[in-house]
Design an enzyme around this catalytic site. Structure first.
Site: not given
Ligand code: TEU
Ligand code: CA
Length: 555
Positions: A98, A199, A254, A328-329
């Site tokens: 990442d 990210d 991403e 993970h999101d």
């Molecule tokens: O996520 C970015 C992002 O756009 C997220 O906010 C996503 O849309 C949301 O979590 C979905 O519910 C990345 C990472 O994957 C996330 O874990 C981090 O918290 C975020 O960036 C900040 O680094």
């Protein structure tokens, strides 16, 4: 065009904090990952995307990095990392790291200097502005709730943070910042890693003048107005020229807020930017049309099909897709589009896997997805660790838009913690994740949803994923076949074909727990069934609950 290794690959995502603990402190770590690499190899994945393992004060579980060239204390040491990398490579597994460079931690040495004074040489590493009439410089909101600006008394100015206050945004318009980031990337690549998952890389170039945006339900403009900014592609091309092009890498951006047209640049097959992007359009297909992601789920299969099909069609031959349901999101896909009911859970997990893995692009499997893991039955807001769902809940609650009971309901449906409960290795205490107290609770269903049981049982979800991965290795039509959607308006069936020369596949998926009348196209009747989630072929003219089947025709 010559095939790239990542076009036939399947990537397995590890969230290190929740994967495997090796020392009983309740937190997953690098030696834990190393001890489970054979499992990932057995599944058949080719590469691992590791969520951040860098030094971090953990405001956002590692997405707030205080030292890009060191390892998080709880996860181990650089020697542990090197050992993991070496074993992964020995097993034929690539490691994709990442890369979190839209922002750093506020505890990063760069930010400590930047905030020290207006004339510090590192001041312009971040984005500082004076307030406007005693308030923030503009109306942008943080993704995690509240304003995207934090006031800093020391110099009486505000800094921008599209995520938490402890995640100040780096100033990519400063060429010295780009030099720093690129040389850090090169340092990791010299170590032998195989790529980066970048990210929110779509947010690095902020709109000129940082103008106000259209306010949403909480009064702030969405951070997504920073997506695909004026210098975005210029900076990525510079990164590509100066760093990426010197290696043979998998790079995936991403890209919150990415559109199809933008993706054609980001992920162009000419290799000038990245290998592929994570788009979010299909993740929004079940959001409430007005109230958005935190309101009740509004499933709409025709909409989901339209989105995925458009990406399949439009990127074909131009750019490369990534394919994902989970990460993970995101809440767990079985809980979202499948069924948690005992009699349907595995069947629906296999159906969802079939639907995704037979498309064109590189599939990603998030830890536990290959077991059909589900959301957690949260009973209280206090159980939640996730800074995003908590922050947004607080905003909505304060505005009288969500009661506490609705908040718990929302957490069950949407909190990122649903994906972050510990990996379910076995039926024993704490699912074999830790001998201590896990940092997030283990799902009680680990007694019957776990890897040990599924690896032993030939008809498990695990073995089904293994077969899907093997098909991608064997058949060019899975990798390159052209995609065509059938039955676009059908509310319960997702049906498509893939065609390459004389060979074609018909993929039939029932996204419902009821039987559906459906006649498969004549040319596929009696065709070979490549993979299916029922033991016997469907009775003519019907699809059974959650049924999935792939037919293959030659000539
Ligand atoms: O996520 C970015 C992002 O756009 C997220 O906010 C996503 O849309 C949301 O979590 C979905 O519910 C990345 C990472 O994957 C996330 O874990 C981090 O918290 C975020 O960036 C900040 O680094
Ligand atoms: Ca540990």
């Amino acid at each position: 065009m010559a095939e790239k290794w990542w076009q036939r690959s399947v990537v397995y995502q590890i969230y290190p904090r929740s994967f495997q603990d090796s020392n009983g402190d309740g937190i997953g770590d690098l030696p834990g990952i190393t001890s489970r690499l054979e499992y990932i190899r057995a599944l058949g994945a080719d590469a691992i995307w590791l969520s951040p393992v860098y030094k971090s004060p953990n405001d956002d579980n590692g997405y707030d990095i205080s030292d890009y060239q060191d390892i998080m204390t709880e996860f181990g040491t650089m020697a542990d990392f090197d050992a993991m990398l070496e074993k992964a490579h020995a097993l034929g597994l690539k490691i994709v790291m990442d890369l979190v460079v839209n922002h750093s931690s506020d505890e990063h040495a760069w930010f400590v200097e930047s905030r020290a004074s207006k004339d510090n040489p590192r001041r312009d590493y971040y984005i500082w502005r004076a307030g406007k009439n005693g308030a923030a410089p503009n109306n942008w909101g943080s993704c995690f709730g509240g304003s995207a600006w934090a006031y800093d008394e020391k110099t009486d100015m505000y800094y921008l943070h599209l995520f938490s206050k402890k995640q100040p945004d780096l100033n990519w318009d400063n060429p010295v910042v780009r030099d720093e980031v690129f040389s850090m990337m090169d340092w990791w690549l010299q170590k032998g890693i195989d790529g980066f998952r970048m990210d929110v890389i779509s947010l690095i170039s902020k709109p000129a003048g940082l103008p106000d945006g259209v306010p949403g339900p909480t009064g702030y403009a969405s951070f997504e107005l920073c997506a695909n900014g004026p210098h975005e592609h210029e900076y990525l091309r510079e990164m590509n020229r100066r760093v990426l092009s010197k290696y043979d890498l998998l790079t995936v951006g991403e890209c919150a807020g990415v559109t199809l047209e933008e993706a054609k640049s980001y992920a162009n097959l000419d290799g000038s930017e990245l290998s592929m992007v994570f788009q979010f359009e299909h993740m929004g297909a079940d959001f409430h049309p007005v109230l958005g992601r935190y309101a009740e789920q509004c499933k709409n299969l025709p909409k989901l099909k339209e989105i995925l099909s458009r990406w399949q069609r439009e990127l074909d031959g131009v750019a490369w897709n990534s394919l994902y349901w989970d990460n993970h999101d995101q809440p767990r896909i079985v809980s979202r589009y499948g069924s948690e009911k005992e009699e349907y859970r595995e069947r629906s997990a296999k159906m969802l896997a079939t639907c995704l893995h037979m498309m064109q692009g590189t599939p990603y499997i998030y830890q536990g997805e290959e077991l059909g893991m589900t959301n957690y039955p949260w009973t209280s807001i206090d159980q939640i660790n996730d800074i995003e769902s908590l922050g947004n809940y607080r905003d909505l609650h304060a505005r009288g838009l969500m009661t506490e009971a609705e908040g718990v309901e929302m957490m069950r449906r949407r909190s990122r913690d649903n994906a972050r409960t510990p990996m379910q290795w076995d039926a024993g205490e704490n699912a074999g994740f830790t001998t201590g107290t896990p940092w997030l609770p283990v799902n009680p269903n680990h007694t019957f949803i776990n890897a040990a049981e599924q690896v032993k049982r030939p008809d498990s979800v695990f073995h089904y994923y293994q077969k899907l991965i093997a098909l991608r290795k064997e058949l060019d039509v899975v990798v390159y076949g052209h995609y065509r959607l059938l039955e676009p308006e059908h509310p319960a069936l997702f049906v498509y074909t893939r065609t390459l020369g004389e060979e074609s596949l018909l993929v039939v998926c029932n996204f419902s727990e009821s039987e559906q009348a459906y006649q498969i196209p004549e040319e596929y009747r009696g065709a070979e069934i490549l993979i299916a989630n029922y033991e016997s072929p469907a009775p003519a003219g019907t699809l059974r609950p959650w049924e999935a089947a792939v037919y293959r025709r030659r000539g």
